[in-house]
Design a protein around this motif. Structure first.
Motif, PDB file in Angstrom:
ATOM      1  N   ASP A  77       1.988  32.156  61.439  1.00 54.83           N
ATOM      2  CA  ASP A  77       1.286  31.600  60.473  1.00 54.83           C
ATOM      3  C   ASP A  77       0.408  32.476  60.016  1.00 54.83           C
ATOM      4  OD1 ASP A  77       0.479  29.295  59.030  1.00 54.83           O
ATOM      5  OD2 ASP A  77       0.516  28.000  60.569  1.00 54.83           O
ATOM      6  N   ASP A  78      -0.318  32.173  58.792  1.00 54.98           N
ATOM      7  CA  ASP A  78      -1.464  32.652  58.230  1.00 54.98           C
ATOM      8  C   ASP A  78      -2.547  31.722  58.135  1.00 54.98           C
ATOM      9  OD1 ASP A  78      -3.334  34.365  56.970  1.00 54.98           O
ATOM     10  OD2 ASP A  78      -2.081  34.451  55.050  1.00 54.98           O
ATOM     11  N   CYS A  79      -3.656  31.885  59.053  1.00 49.87           N
ATOM     12  CA  CYS A  79      -4.602  30.758  59.140  1.00 49.87           C
ATOM     13  C   CYS A  79      -5.827  31.398  58.835  1.00 49.87           C
ATOM     14  CB  CYS A  79      -4.552  29.999  60.491  1.00 49.87           C
ATOM     15  SG  CYS A  79      -2.995  29.293  60.709  1.00 49.87           S
ATOM     16  N   GLY A  80      -5.962  32.592  58.439  1.00 47.53           N
ATOM     17  CA  GLY A  80      -7.201  33.617  58.206  1.00 47.53           C
ATOM     18  C   GLY A  80      -7.455  33.940  59.567  1.00 47.53           C
ATOM     19  N   GLY A  81      -8.669  34.082  59.781  1.00 51.92           N
ATOM     20  CA  GLY A  81      -9.158  35.069  61.023  1.00 51.92           C
ATOM     21  C   GLY A  81      -8.927  36.440  61.042  1.00 51.92           C
ATOM     22  N   LEU A  82      -8.888  36.908  59.442  1.00 51.58           N
ATOM     23  CA  LEU A  82      -8.708  38.345  59.355  1.00 51.58           C
ATOM     24  C   LEU A  82      -9.817  39.303  58.973  1.00 51.58           C
ATOM     25  CD1 LEU A  82      -5.691  37.555  56.854  1.00 51.58           C
ATOM     26  CD2 LEU A  82      -5.589  38.446  59.325  1.00 51.58           C
ATOM     27  N   PRO A  83      -9.978  40.389  59.305  1.00 47.65           N
ATOM     28  CA  PRO A  83     -11.286  41.158  58.934  1.00 47.65           C
ATOM     29  C   PRO A  83     -11.535  41.133  57.360  1.00 47.65           C
ATOM     30  CG  PRO A  83      -9.666  42.419  60.098  1.00 47.65           C
ATOM     31  CD  PRO A  83      -9.036  41.319  59.816  1.00 47.65           C
ATOM     32  N   GLU A  84     -12.652  40.857  57.220  1.00 49.95           N
ATOM     33  CA  GLU A  84     -13.466  40.482  55.620  1.00 49.95           C
ATOM     34  C   GLU A  84     -12.916  41.799  54.859  1.00 49.95           C
ATOM     35  OE1 GLU A  84     -17.521  39.985  53.284  1.00 49.95           O
ATOM     36  OE2 GLU A  84     -17.400  40.296  55.604  1.00 49.95           O
ATOM     37  N   GLY A  85     -12.207  41.463  53.600  1.00 54.06           N
ATOM     38  CA  GLY A  85     -11.765  42.657  52.851  1.00 54.06           C
ATOM     39  C   GLY A  85     -10.288  42.837  52.861  1.00 54.06           C
ATOM     40  N   THR A  86      -9.415  42.194  53.730  1.00 60.21           N
ATOM     41  CA  THR A  86      -8.186  42.428  54.066  1.00 60.21           C
ATOM     42  C   THR A  86      -7.478  42.118  52.675  1.00 60.21           C
ATOM     43  OG1 THR A  86      -8.185  41.902  56.412  1.00 60.21           O
ATOM     44  CG2 THR A  86      -6.115  41.821  55.511  1.00 60.21           C
ATOM     45  N   THR A  87      -6.876  43.094  52.202  1.00 61.74           N
ATOM     46  CA  THR A  87      -6.029  42.780  50.939  1.00 61.74           C
ATOM     47  C   THR A  87      -4.603  42.399  51.227  1.00 61.74           C
ATOM     48  OG1 THR A  87      -4.953  45.152  50.931  1.00 61.74           O
ATOM     49  CG2 THR A  87      -7.046  44.931  49.968  1.00 61.74           C
ATOM     50  N   VAL A  88      -3.821  41.899  50.031  1.00 67.32           N
ATOM     51  CA  VAL A  88      -2.606  41.285  50.292  1.00 67.32           C
ATOM     52  C   VAL A  88      -1.502  42.233  50.791  1.00 67.32           C
ATOM     53  CG1 VAL A  88      -0.825  40.172  49.179  1.00 67.32           C
ATOM     54  CG2 VAL A  88      -3.044  39.453  48.656  1.00 67.32           C
ATOM     55  N   ASP A  89      -1.811  43.415  50.059  1.00 62.53           N
ATOM     56  CA  ASP A  89      -1.003  44.560  50.668  1.00 62.53           C
ATOM     57  C   ASP A  89      -1.076  44.928  52.143  1.00 62.53           C
ATOM     58  OD1 ASP A  89       0.120  44.860  48.120  1.00 62.53           O
ATOM     59  OD2 ASP A  89      -1.189  46.738  47.402  1.00 62.53           O
ATOM     60  N   ALA A  90      -2.380  45.078  52.581  1.00 60.53           N
ATOM     61  CA  ALA A  90      -2.559  45.331  53.978  1.00 60.53           C
ATOM     62  C   ALA A  90      -1.987  44.249  54.878  1.00 60.53           C
ATOM     63  CB  ALA A  90      -3.817  45.372  54.201  1.00 60.53           C
ATOM     64  N   LEU A  91      -2.172  42.987  54.577  1.00 60.47           N
ATOM     65  CA  LEU A  91      -1.732  41.744  55.253  1.00 60.47           C
ATOM     66  C   LEU A  91      -0.176  41.788  55.357  1.00 60.47           C
ATOM     67  CD1 LEU A  91      -2.134  38.829  56.626  1.00 60.47           C
ATOM     68  CD2 LEU A  91      -2.175  37.963  54.266  1.00 60.47           C
ATOM     69  N   THR A  92       0.447  42.212  54.128  1.00 62.09           N
ATOM     70  CA  THR A  92       1.746  42.426  54.116  1.00 62.09           C
ATOM     71  C   THR A  92       2.237  43.400  55.204  1.00 62.09           C
ATOM     72  OG1 THR A  92       2.035  41.881  51.874  1.00 62.09           O
ATOM     73  CG2 THR A  92       3.958  43.033  52.852  1.00 62.09           C
ATOM     74  N   GLU A  93       1.655  44.432  55.282  1.00 63.06           N
ATOM     75  CA  GLU A  93       1.819  45.563  56.258  1.00 63.06           C
ATOM     76  C   GLU A  93       1.978  44.994  57.578  1.00 63.06           C
ATOM     77  OE1 GLU A  93       3.749  48.206  55.647  1.00 63.06           O
ATOM     78  OE2 GLU A  93       3.784  47.147  53.753  1.00 63.06           O
ATOM     79  N   HIS A  94       0.913  43.976  57.934  1.00 63.29           N
ATOM     80  CA  HIS A  94       0.724  43.629  59.276  1.00 63.29           C
ATOM     81  C   HIS A  94       1.739  42.717  59.660  1.00 63.29           C
ATOM     82  CE1 HIS A  94      -3.240  44.689  60.718  1.00 63.29           C
ATOM     83  NE2 HIS A  94      -3.586  44.983  59.329  1.00 63.29           N
ATOM     84  N   PHE A  95       2.339  41.656  58.546  1.00 65.20           N
ATOM     85  CA  PHE A  95       3.364  41.012  58.942  1.00 65.20           C
ATOM     86  C   PHE A  95       4.614  41.702  59.100  1.00 65.20           C
ATOM     87  CE2 PHE A  95       1.110  37.230  57.130  1.00 65.20           C
ATOM     88  CZ  PHE A  95       1.732  36.173  57.985  1.00 65.20           C
ATOM     89  N   ARG A  96       4.673  42.906  58.425  1.00 60.68           N
ATOM     90  CA  ARG A  96       6.005  43.754  58.802  1.00 60.68           C
ATOM     91  C   ARG A  96       5.796  44.318  59.877  1.00 60.68           C
ATOM     92  NH1 ARG A  96       8.755  46.230  54.597  1.00 60.68           N
ATOM     93  NH2 ARG A  96       6.958  45.898  53.128  1.00 60.68           N
ATOM     94  N   GLN A  97       4.674  44.789  60.308  1.00 60.66           N
ATOM     95  CA  GLN A  97       4.535  45.639  61.609  1.00 60.66           C
ATOM     96  C   GLN A  97       4.777  44.689  62.776  1.00 60.66           C
ATOM     97  OE1 GLN A  97       0.370  46.929  62.261  1.00 60.66           O
ATOM     98  NE2 GLN A  97       0.833  47.196  64.409  1.00 60.66           N
ATOM     99  N   PHE A  98       4.340  43.305  62.863  1.00 62.71           N
ATOM    100  CA  PHE A  98       4.435  42.463  63.705  1.00 62.71           C
ATOM    101  C   PHE A  98       6.172  42.134  63.907  1.00 62.71           C
ATOM    102  CE2 PHE A  98       2.513  38.126  65.524  1.00 62.71           C
ATOM    103  CZ  PHE A  98       3.230  38.592  66.787  1.00 62.71           C
ATOM    104  N   GLY A  99       6.711  42.018  62.738  1.00 60.59           N
ATOM    105  CA  GLY A  99       8.252  41.782  62.673  1.00 60.59           C
ATOM    106  C   GLY A  99       8.986  43.094  63.548  1.00 60.59           C
TER     107      GLY A  99
END
Length: 378
Positions: free
Chosen positions: A131-153
């Motif tokens: 899921d994506d429920c927040g709790g992310l470092p302030e200023g996390t961009t969509v591109d950075a978030l996308t890479e986190h999802f990619r990395q977790f996968g």
């Protein structure tokens, strides 16, 4: 029947705890629902994966940083539960989130992707929803978030190459320029990704707006769907029948999900489902349309009646008629609009089992209602 391959190349079918039980889920209830999945015939129809949603975790990680289960809800643990599900011939799924917390403010996976992936594999997990429920470092961009999802996968696949990866990256991008890029990226590294908001409110009055709203959200996204990669419209039969939805609402939802080749994950008390509701969920023609592996890409309109079409695996074409107007309405279509060259065609109503023949197709529907048909040349 659906394929038993895993990970499936066709839309996932199964069960999810969320809309029925939310955070009140327990290991005994999960086992009961899994047993009902088998005894009701739903598993034989293809619903073969039982997924925990939010609420299974302990309030804190273990001393070694590992995710821990809530021992009051799951006294015998997740490894034991997965074994019970597997013993029934079913797959087992689990839930986490990409940030530091889940939507219920329980520990999530930020900073622990590798550790959590290894843990899930050791527990015998076949399906992971992130899921994506927040709790992310302030200023996390969509591109950075996308890479986190990619990395977790990538971590999940490292420890279990056969895991199904379901994620919710696109949801918070709905209505923004970043939405399509989020869907495009998801199609590169996930098996399924949510493309519409949660189903809310779960009331009878809310049923048609939810179903038609989800359809509108997904219609343009067919280029991103294909074998092993699916636009996810959320769960079917959410809290049915306690939600107030009618059998007609359930059939409308299943018709839309099938035309859109969305995963079919039931979230209800299977023991409370009527024979008619079970029959709708198990309907072999509806399931075949969903599992054909093709999301609808052709749409035509007459007045407020929308007609969606794609090849029907049983022959001819599957057509879903939808009344998008505020009142009862009639749509009239020529056979040639459906690619039919003969003078007459047969129309088989998937839900009523009735067949008609005609030289054109005329459909009258109440506002918000649908009709799922198989149309064939004769």
């Amino acid at each position: 029947m659906t394929s038993s391959e895993w990970p499936p190349s066709l839309p996932v079918m199964g069960y999810n705890t969320w809309y029925q039980f939310r955070t009140d889920i327990t290991e005994s209830e999960v086992v009961r629902q899994a047993q009902l999945l088998v005894s009701s015939g739903l598993a034989a129809a293809g619903y073969n994966c039982v997924n925990l949603d939010d609420g299974w975790m302990d309030a804190k990680r273990a001393a070694n940083g590992q995710l821990a289960w809530d021992a009051a809800k799951f006294p015998r643990g997740i490894l034991w539960l997965a074994g019970q599900i597997h013993a029934l011939g079913l797959r087992f799924g689990i839930y986490t989130a990409i940030g530091t917390r889940t939507c219920q403010s329980l520990p999530a996976s930020w900073g622990h992707y590798d550790q959590d992936a290894k843990t899930f594999a050791s527990w015998g997990v076949d399906f992971v929803k992130v899921d994506d429920c927040g709790g992310l470092p302030e200023g996390t961009t969509v591109d950075a978030l996308t890479e986190h999802f990619r990395q977790f996968g990538a971590c999940l696949r490292q420890y279990n190459p056969e895991v199904v990866y379901s994620q919710e990256l696109p949801i918070h991008q709905i209505g923004k320029p970043s939405f399509l890029p989020a869907v495009r990226a998801s199609a590169e590294f996930a098996h399924m990704w949510r493309v519409a908001h949660d189903e809310y409110p779960l009331t009878q009055a809310g049923a048609a707006p939810i179903i038609l709203g989800h359809l509108a959200a997904d219609l343009p996204l067919h280029p991103f769907a294909g074998p092993g990669h699916w636009n996810d419209l959320d769960m079917v039969a959410p809290a049915f029948p306690a939600s107030g939805w009618t059998l007609a609402d359930l059939r409308n939802q299943l018709s839309v999900w099938a035309m859109e080749a969305s995963p079919l994950l039931i979230s209800a008390d299977i023991g409370a489902l009527s024979p008619a509701a079970l029959g709708a969920l198990k309907d072999p023609h509806m399931i075949a349309i969903d599992q054909s592996g093709k999301q609808c890409s052709e749409v035509i309109m007459d007045e407020h009646i929308e007609a969606l079409m794609k090849p029907d695996p049983n022959g001819g074409i599957a057509v879903l008629f939808v009344n998008l107007g505020p009142d009862s309405g009639t749509g009239r279509f020529s056979l040639s609009q459906f690619g039919i060259t003969s003078a007459r065609a047969s129309g088989y109503n998937v839900w009523t089992g009735s067949t008609t023949t005609s030289t054109e197709v005329s459909v009258t529907l109440e506002a918000g209602q649908t009709m799922l048909m198989q149309i064939m040349e004769i």
